[in-house]
Design a protein around this motif. Structure first.
Motif, PDB file in Angstrom:
ATOM      1  N   ARG A 184       0.819  -1.212   0.000  1.00 54.62           N
ATOM      2  CA  ARG A 184       0.000   0.000   0.000  1.00 54.62           C
ATOM      3  C   ARG A 184       0.856   1.266   0.000  1.00 54.62           C
ATOM      4  NH1 ARG A 184      -5.493  -0.381  -1.072  1.00 54.62           N
ATOM      5  NH2 ARG A 184      -6.405  -2.162   0.006  1.00 54.62           N
ATOM      6  N   GLN A 185       2.151   1.105   0.123  1.00 61.69           N
ATOM      7  CA  GLN A 185       3.044   2.254   0.226  1.00 61.69           C
ATOM      8  C   GLN A 185       3.393   2.802  -1.153  1.00 61.69           C
ATOM      9  OE1 GLN A 185       6.507   0.954   2.379  1.00 61.69           O
ATOM     10  NE2 GLN A 185       5.339   0.313   4.158  1.00 61.69           N
ATOM     11  N   GLY A 186       3.491   4.125  -1.248  1.00 69.86           N
ATOM     12  CA  GLY A 186       4.018   4.749  -2.439  1.00 69.86           C
ATOM     13  C   GLY A 186       5.525   4.577  -2.500  1.00 69.86           C
ATOM     14  N   ALA A 187       6.099   4.877  -3.658  1.00 69.39           N
ATOM     15  CA  ALA A 187       7.541   4.669  -3.851  1.00 69.39           C
ATOM     16  C   ALA A 187       8.366   5.481  -2.862  1.00 69.39           C
ATOM     17  CB  ALA A 187       7.922   5.029  -5.284  1.00 69.39           C
ATOM     18  N   SER A 188       7.962   6.728  -2.607  1.00 73.44           N
ATOM     19  CA  SER A 188       8.736   7.573  -1.697  1.00 73.44           C
ATOM     20  C   SER A 188       8.647   7.062  -0.262  1.00 73.44           C
ATOM     21  CB  SER A 188       8.251   9.023  -1.779  1.00 73.44           C
ATOM     22  OG  SER A 188       6.867   9.102  -1.502  1.00 73.44           O
ATOM     23  N   TRP A 189       7.471   6.585   0.130  1.00 74.16           N
ATOM     24  CA  TRP A 189       7.292   6.034   1.474  1.00 74.16           C
ATOM     25  C   TRP A 189       8.169   4.793   1.644  1.00 74.16           C
ATOM     26  CZ3 TRP A 189       3.392   7.958   4.962  1.00 74.16           C
ATOM     27  CH2 TRP A 189       3.290   7.246   6.171  1.00 74.16           C
TER      28      TRP A 189
END
Length: 207
Positions: free
Chosen positions: A65-70
């Protein structure tokens, strides 16, 4: 339905953020977090008694569920994901939604307005005033307060029902007061549920 409604949003009061092991992980006094949780539960009770709607916002941090930056940040800092869907750490701590109370889920993000349906629900209920309690004041509570202010909602933060993680709590609360016009009222203040911009005789009935 009354105009200019008030809604209490309980933000991220979950085990991975509030339980004693969370305090140890962040170097916080566990009594501080437990006090926030207990007082937030009391604020929820008071809101319900006053006929004020309560909504719950929860965080889910599963890697998919995480974005790339996260993901990049967590890998760079060795931060394991928190509040995995279905795990004990994702469970609400000390207070849980009652019958009919809405729950909105943030997937690896801070701002409650990024939860599907959160803003739509507030608009549909003619909400004008958002009261915020939960954790953390300098992360998810601030992110939500900032967006709420920019979208035209009046904001009240309950200082005895939150605490900060990275910044001194008085600093971030004062920042929200100065920049977002947020009121800072304790959970016992009878003005907590009143619309900040209306005179007493103009206040809508709760419910």
């Amino acid at each position: 339905m009354s105009a200019a409604r008030t809604v209490l949003a309980v933000v991220d009061l979950q085990r991975d953020f509030c339980a004693p092991e969370a305090a140890a992980r962040h170097g916080l006094d566990p009594r501080l977090l437990e006090g926030v949780a207990v007082r937030t539960a009391d604020a929820v009770r008071r809101a319900r008694s006053a006929g004020v709607e309560v909504v719950f916002v929860r965080f889910v941090g599963d890697e998919d569920r995480q974005g790339a930056s996260w993901r990049h940040r967590d890998l760079a800092r060795g931060k394991p994901p928190k509040c995995l869907e279905g795990s004990p750490g994702a469970a609400f701590h000390r207070v849980a939604p009652g019958p009919g109370e809405r729950v909105f889920t943030k997937y690896a993000c801070f701002d409650a307005f990024l939860s599907e349906g959160f803003e739509d629900h507030l608009r549909a209920r003619a909400t004008a005033h958002l009261v915020l309690a939960g954790v953390y004041a300098d992360v998810c509570v601030d992110s939500t307060a900032r967006t709420a202010f920019q979208k035209g909602f009046h904001v009240t933060v309950v200082p005895d029902c939150t605490t900060s993680l990275h910044l001194p709590a008085p600093d971030i609360l004062g920042f929200m007061e100065r920049v977002y016009g947020a009121r800072l009222l304790p959970r016992t203040d009878p003005k907590l549920w009143s619309h900040p911009a209306l005179a007493p005789e103009q206040q809508p009935c709760p419910g």
